[in-house]
Design a protein around this motif. Structure first.
Motif: not given
Length: 213
Positions: A111, A113, A177, A179
């Motif tokens: 993942q 971010h 932010y 992702g």
């Protein structure tokens, strides 16, 4: 003696100097040792890939290693082991940032971010903003004195707001932010650096000549 108290402020929008993203690499297997080995291999592969960007990466920091058993629904019998390790990457080469994040996001059990844009803590922009705030305070004091038919004589006090330390900071108008995961990665990713809002303020007191009222 007549005094004038003012607040000087400065706001600037500048390009960011740093971009930061976090990579979480995971592994899962019925055997604990196999989970750890797979996690080590994926972490090493990530490290080797990031090494390709050399000085374009300012620093890499491991934020945490987690390994835990996964129990079944009927009791405490362990059915599998899960593991993950997170790495925070700080980048200065924005031209390579999109390629870097997409390639990392395309890896198995990974993942991504970010990015989070920012200025360096010691960026000269902060100093420039504070100096501009002082200039603004002087200009305001002169405006008030002129309105009273007086002149500014001397500075009595100069302080940060509330006398509790500097209040200059980099701020963003919108959340920085985002992702990415291996499922959402596209063939190409163009990233537009988010401009940073730098604010500085000071409080000042000046003496002025007797007003003409």
């Amino acid at each position: 003696m007549t005094t004038v108290a003012v607040r000087g402020e400065s706001v600037r929008e500048v390009e960011p100097e740093l971009a930061e993203f976090t990579v979480v690499t995971g592994a899962r297997d019925k055997d604990r040792q196999a989970t750890l080995e797979r996690l080590r291999e994926r972490a090493d592969a990530l490290r080797q890939y990031l090494d390709r960007f050399g000085e374009g990466i300012e620093k890499r920091e491991t934020g945490g290693l987690h390994v835990y058993p996964e129990a079944g629904r009927r009791g405490e019998r362990v059915t599998a082991y899960n593991g993950s390790v997170s790495t925070t990457v700080t980048v200065t080469d924005f031209a390579a940032l999109g390629e870097m994040m997409l390639a990392v996001a395309g890896r198995d059990q990974t993942q991504v971010h970010g990015p989070n844009w920012s200025l360096r803590p010691d960026s000269p922009v902060h100093k420039e903003a504070r100096a501009a705030a002082v200039t603004d305070a002087i200009a305001r004091a002169r405006e008030y004195a002129t309105a009273l038919g007086a002149e500014v004589l001397e500075l009595m006090e100069l302080a940060d707001p509330g006398l509790s330390g500097g209040r200059y900071e980099a701020q963003s108008a919108y959340p920085a932010y985002r992702g990415l995961s291996s499922k959402s990665a596209a063939a190409e990713l163009q990233l537009d650096p988010q401009r940073q809002r730098v604010y500085a303020a000071v409080e000042a007191r000046f003496t002025i000549t007797s007003p003409t009222l």
